[in-house]
Each structure stands twice: as C-alpha cells, then as structure tokens.
Design an enzyme around this catalytic site. Structure first.
Site, PDB file in Angstrom:
ATOM      1  N   ASN A  13     -12.960  -0.019  11.925  1.00 51.16           N
ATOM      2  CA  ASN A  13     -12.122   1.080  11.415  1.00 51.16           C
ATOM      3  C   ASN A  13     -12.860   2.376  11.745  1.00 51.16           C
ATOM      4  OD1 ASN A  13     -10.660   1.724   8.104  1.00 51.16           O
ATOM      5  ND2 ASN A  13      -9.860   2.166  10.127  1.00 51.16           N
TER       6      ASN A  13
ATOM      7  N   CYS B 237      -9.363  -2.349   7.195  1.00 48.08           N
ATOM      8  CA  CYS B 237      -9.033  -1.416   6.118  1.00 48.08           C
ATOM      9  C   CYS B 237      -9.766  -1.895   4.876  1.00 48.08           C
ATOM     10  CB  CYS B 237      -7.518  -1.379   5.872  1.00 48.08           C
ATOM     11  SG  CYS B 237      -7.019  -0.385   4.446  1.00 48.08           S
ATOM     12  N   GLY B 238     -10.703  -1.078   4.399  1.00 49.95           N
ATOM     13  CA  GLY B 238     -11.517  -1.498   3.252  1.00 49.95           C
ATOM     14  C   GLY B 238     -10.712  -1.641   1.986  1.00 49.95           C
ATOM     15  N   THR B 239      -9.870  -0.646   1.671  1.00 49.37           N
ATOM     16  CA  THR B 239      -9.047  -0.773   0.466  1.00 49.37           C
ATOM     17  C   THR B 239      -8.054  -1.910   0.622  1.00 49.37           C
ATOM     18  OG1 THR B 239      -7.500   0.922   1.287  1.00 49.37           O
ATOM     19  CG2 THR B 239      -9.271   1.658  -0.187  1.00 49.37           C
ATOM     20  N   GLY B 240      -7.579  -2.140   1.862  1.00 43.02           N
ATOM     21  CA  GLY B 240      -6.667  -3.263   2.094  1.00 43.02           C
ATOM     22  C   GLY B 240      -7.343  -4.599   1.879  1.00 43.02           C
TER      23      GLY B 240
ATOM     24  N   GLU C 231      -1.691   0.307   8.511  1.00 42.14           N
ATOM     25  CA  GLU C 231      -2.003   1.388   7.580  1.00 42.14           C
ATOM     26  C   GLU C 231      -0.976   2.507   7.694  1.00 42.14           C
ATOM     27  OE1 GLU C 231      -6.031   2.568   6.639  1.00 42.14           O
ATOM     28  OE2 GLU C 231      -6.738   1.348   8.326  1.00 42.14           O
TER      29      GLU C 231
ATOM     30  N   HIS D   7      -0.718  -0.625  -1.754  1.00 46.25           N
ATOM     31  CA  HIS D   7      -0.762  -1.732  -0.804  1.00 46.25           C
ATOM     32  C   HIS D   7       0.316  -2.758  -1.128  1.00 46.25           C
ATOM     33  CE1 HIS D   7      -4.684  -0.657   1.001  1.00 46.25           C
ATOM     34  NE2 HIS D   7      -4.881  -0.092  -0.174  1.00 46.25           N
TER      35      HIS D   7
ATOM     36  N   ASN E 288      -4.861   3.801  -3.678  1.00 49.85           N
ATOM     37  CA  ASN E 288      -3.755   3.998  -2.756  1.00 49.85           C
ATOM     38  C   ASN E 288      -2.901   2.731  -2.757  1.00 49.85           C
ATOM     39  OD1 ASN E 288      -5.538   2.348  -1.382  1.00 49.85           O
ATOM     40  ND2 ASN E 288      -5.746   3.642   0.407  1.00 49.85           N
TER      41      ASN E 288
ATOM     42  N   CYS F 107     -10.551   5.654   1.547  1.00 48.04           N
ATOM     43  CA  CYS F 107     -10.773   4.760   2.682  1.00 48.04           C
ATOM     44  C   CYS F 107     -12.066   4.008   2.421  1.00 48.04           C
ATOM     45  CB  CYS F 107     -10.853   5.553   3.983  1.00 48.04           C
ATOM     46  SG  CYS F 107     -11.281   4.548   5.420  1.00 48.04           S
ATOM     47  N   GLY F 108     -11.965   2.709   2.224  1.00 52.00           N
ATOM     48  CA  GLY F 108     -13.156   1.927   1.912  1.00 52.00           C
ATOM     49  C   GLY F 108     -14.162   1.927   3.041  1.00 52.00           C
ATOM     50  N   ASN F 109     -13.708   1.677   4.276  1.00 51.51           N
ATOM     51  CA  ASN F 109     -14.624   1.699   5.412  1.00 51.51           C
ATOM     52  C   ASN F 109     -15.172   3.107   5.629  1.00 51.51           C
ATOM     53  OD1 ASN F 109     -14.386  -1.091   6.172  1.00 51.51           O
ATOM     54  ND2 ASN F 109     -12.341  -0.624   6.922  1.00 51.51           N
TER      55      ASN F 109
ATOM     56  N   ASN G 148       0.529   0.809   2.647  1.00 51.46           N
ATOM     57  CA  ASN G 148      -0.326   0.016   3.525  1.00 51.46           C
ATOM     58  C   ASN G 148       0.091  -1.449   3.385  1.00 51.46           C
ATOM     59  OD1 ASN G 148      -2.487   2.137   4.264  1.00 51.46           O
ATOM     60  ND2 ASN G 148      -2.410   2.242   2.035  1.00 51.46           N
TER      61      ASN G 148
END
Length: 267
Positions: A11, A212-215, A203, A151, A149, A71-73, A185
């Site tokens: 990412n 996607c970190g949050t994903g 995303e 998902h 966010n 954004c986790g990443n 997402n």
C-alpha cells in the site's frame, strides 16, 4: 516539493514531511502525485505534520483527492518515518488521525523501526449479520464494520475464486452502492483456516490496492465475530501480510513499513 515514497504491505503513498515543507491545496496535489503515468505513482498523499494533541499528525488524501480519515498501512509508514528521523524519542508514542488518536509501538532493529504495532482502537459492526444487497442484480452478503472508516466485508468460498475476481470491472459497484451514501471500502475474504485469511480490497477513492490496514482489521474483526478464526490472525494481502489481534475490545495491527525512494517534484 520534497517527498518520500513509502509502502506498507504494498500500500504505497507519497509522504511529505510537513515539519519542513508546506503543501498548498493537498487534494489537488494528491491527484497529481498519485497518477502512475504522469505523476509519482501512489495510492494517495499523506502529510506528516506536527500535532497539538499528539506526538505527530497524519493527514491523508486518497488518489482521487478525497480526504481519508485513517490508513493503517499509512500510519505504520508515518510511525517509521518520525521514529527514524528523530521526531519522536520513544518507542511508544501517539499519532493524531482523522479517526482519533492512535497509539504506536515501534520494534526497532539497528536503530531504525522494523515492525510497527498500531492500536487501531475499537471496531463496531454496522450492519445486520450479515446484510444482503444487490450488486448488478446479484444478491451479495456482507458484514459492515466501522474502524474509523467504513468497510463492507464479503466472503468467497475458494481462494481460486478470490484470485479470479475482476475487481477492475465490478469494484465501483460495491464502492458506490446506494446503501453507502459516503461510499465504502470493500474487502473480499477467503478463510484458509482459523489462523489465516486471504483478502483483496477495493478502497473508496483509490480502487484496488495491494493492501489496506483498516480493511485487514475490519475483515479480521468480522471473521472473529463470526467465530471463524482465532483472536490473532494473519491476513494475507496481495502486497504482504499483516498480523491482527483482538485484545479485550481493541484491535492491534502489526507489520513492516519500508522506504521506496525519495525525490523532489515541481508543480
């Protein structure tokens, strides 16, 4: 404008050190730098900024110029940058994001950050369990998850089917479905076993990305709540792996972040 390109599990974002640089019209800049043919090429733009309420601030913009909350990443990359450049003096510090304060712990090696652990906070289920919608006339089931966010997590029954999904053709139908007025997402999941799940992601504002970190957190959380995996699970993404854990009611994400290159661009 000086920048550094970094990636976490593939990412990739363009990062600007706003301790030193000033970025005017970041939404416009995000669109220009993200273009993989006429720009630098990235999933978006992330500004690394001072914060009045935390040790550092992450300001994120998607490839289409829309502002992202989290954004986790990206948060791991920001954490590596500020640790390696001495903006933070401890292996534990805080980061301001659009989704609130995140708590970071760095695992250094040879004086630089190698693995980064992010306390992603609490996730919530936002749909029926599962909820059904129509995509191009075909019924699909998803589990809605909010982790700062939105998902929607969809499950497929084979790894082959997951790999063969043509997200380029159908991704926008998921992202922009009327069920999600703010867009969403979309994660597509195959469960290998109780310790491993595989994921592809579309995303909002960026299209399909390598990770996607949050994903990954949302997908792991939904799978845990279904009782289909352990409370620590490895999420296999196109760009690499992330380890996601549920401790109490909080989600932790662990993974690497890496530099790609530095440069300077004129507008």
């Amino acid at each position: 404008m000086k920048f550094v390109k970094m990636q976490g599990a593939g990412n990739d974002y363009v990062y600007v050190d706003c301790f030193k640089e000033k970025v005017e019209n970041p939404s416009e800049v995000a669109v220009k730098v993200s273009d993989r043919h006429f720009g630098i090429g990235s999933d978006g733009l992330i500004l690394i900024c001072p914060s009045d309420i935390a040790d550092v601030k992450m300001d994120m913009y998607n490839a289409d110029g829309s502002r992202g909350l989290m954004c986790g990443n990206g948060s791991r990359c920001v954490a590596k940058y500020v640790y390696d450049h001495g903006y933070v003096k401890s292996e534990k510090f805080t980061m301001e994001t659009g989704a609130g304060i995140k708590y970071i712990e760095v695992e250094p090696k040879d004086g630089v950050a190698e693995y980064i652990n992010v306390n992603m906070g609490k996730a919530t289920i936002t749909s029926d369990f599962p909820e059904k919608i129509l995509i191009n006339g075909e019924e699909k089931e998803f589990i809605g998850v909010d982790i700062g966010n939105p998902h929607a997590v969809y499950y497929v029954n084979s790894l082959k089917k997951l790999k063969e999904m043509n997200l380029e053709n159908v991704g926008e139908y998921y992202e922009k479905h009327e069920r999600f007025p703010q867009k969403v997402n979309s994660e597509f999941i195959y469960i290998e076993d109780r310790k491993n799940i595989h994921m592809r992601v579309w995303e909002r504002g960026s299209g399909e990305t390598l990770a996607c970190g949050t994903g990954a957190c949302a997908s792991a959380f939904a799978t845990m709540k279904r009782g289909l995996c352990e409370t620590t699970v490895r999420v296999h993404l196109l760009g690499g792996n992330l380890d996601i854990s549920l401790v109490g009611d909080e989600i932790y994400m662990r993974g690497k972040a890496e530099y790609v290159f530095t440069g300077e661009i004129n507008f």
